[in-house]
Scaffold this active site. Structure first.
Site, PDB file in Angstrom:
ATOM      1  N   ALA A  38       5.251   0.914  -3.824  1.00  0.00           N
ATOM      2  CA  ALA A  38       5.094   1.802  -4.802  1.00  0.00           C
ATOM      3  C   ALA A  38       3.355   2.195  -4.612  1.00  0.00           C
ATOM      4  O   ALA A  38       3.124   3.369  -4.741  1.00  0.00           O
ATOM      5  CB  ALA A  38       5.277   1.547  -6.329  1.00  0.00           C
ATOM      6  N   GLU A  39       2.728   1.155  -4.292  1.00  0.00           N
ATOM      7  CA  GLU A  39       1.347   1.322  -4.516  1.00  0.00           C
ATOM      8  C   GLU A  39       0.630   2.099  -3.245  1.00  0.00           C
ATOM      9  O   GLU A  39      -0.053   2.728  -3.279  1.00  0.00           O
ATOM     10  CB  GLU A  39       0.333   0.149  -4.932  1.00  0.00           C
ATOM     11  N   SER A  40       1.120   1.211  -1.843  1.00  0.00           N
ATOM     12  CA  SER A  40       0.648   1.772  -0.548  1.00  0.00           C
ATOM     13  C   SER A  40       1.746   1.770   0.388  1.00  0.00           C
ATOM     14  O   SER A  40       1.288   2.020   1.581  1.00  0.00           O
ATOM     15  CB  SER A  40      -0.406   0.708  -0.199  1.00  0.00           C
ATOM     16  N   TYR A  96       5.583   5.466 -12.656  1.00  0.00           N
ATOM     17  CA  TYR A  96       5.169   4.288 -11.804  1.00  0.00           C
ATOM     18  C   TYR A  96       6.142   3.012 -12.004  1.00  0.00           C
ATOM     19  O   TYR A  96       6.664   2.454 -11.296  1.00  0.00           O
ATOM     20  CB  TYR A  96       3.788   3.911 -12.385  1.00  0.00           C
TER      21      TYR A  96
END
Length: 133
Positions: A30-32, A115
């Site tokens: 999800a982040e990168s 998120y």
């Protein structure tokens, strides 16, 4: 979703910080999208998207080093899980927006809901892939 090039690091981090490997992978996805060189518009860096001050506080000297970054992210989410008494959803919101935002909001801030859902769906996908292998 099956494997990542950082699987051995995720496994080591999960074991060291007693956090689900699939949760760590879900956060990184999800982040990168597992990009060690990624920098967000807010300045978060690396695979687990650590903010400079957070990275420093976690003992991460090079946030672009995948192992340091993943270990730091694992330590961070482990701290958040403990802080929020094992509530993974609140811990993820705190990882994303900070513990203060979760406390001020009395739960998951509205801007964190997608998120949290995204990370949990990636986590489930990694668990499903693992059980199918």
């Amino acid at each position: 979703m099956k494997t990542t090039k950082y699987d051995s690091i995720f496994k080591k981090a999960a074991k060291k910080y007693n956090v689900s490997e699939s949760l760590l992978k879900g956060i990184a996805k999800a982040e990168s999208n597992f990009n060690a060189k990624d920098v967000s518009s807010s300045g978060a860096m690396g695979v687990m998207q650590l903010m400079p001050e957070t990275a420093k506080g976690l003992g991460v000297s090079n946030p672009y080093d995948p192992e340091e970054n993943i270990m730091g992210g694992a330590k961070c989410i482990a701290q958040k899980i403990k802080e929020f008494n094992g509530d993974i959803r609140l811990a993820l919101a705190a990882y994303n927006a900070g513990s203060g935002a979760v406390k001020r909001n009395g739960g998951i801030p509205s801007y964190c809901k997608s998120y949290v859902s995204k990370v949990l769906s990636y986590k489930k996908a990694f668990e499903t892939a693992k059980s199918a292998s």
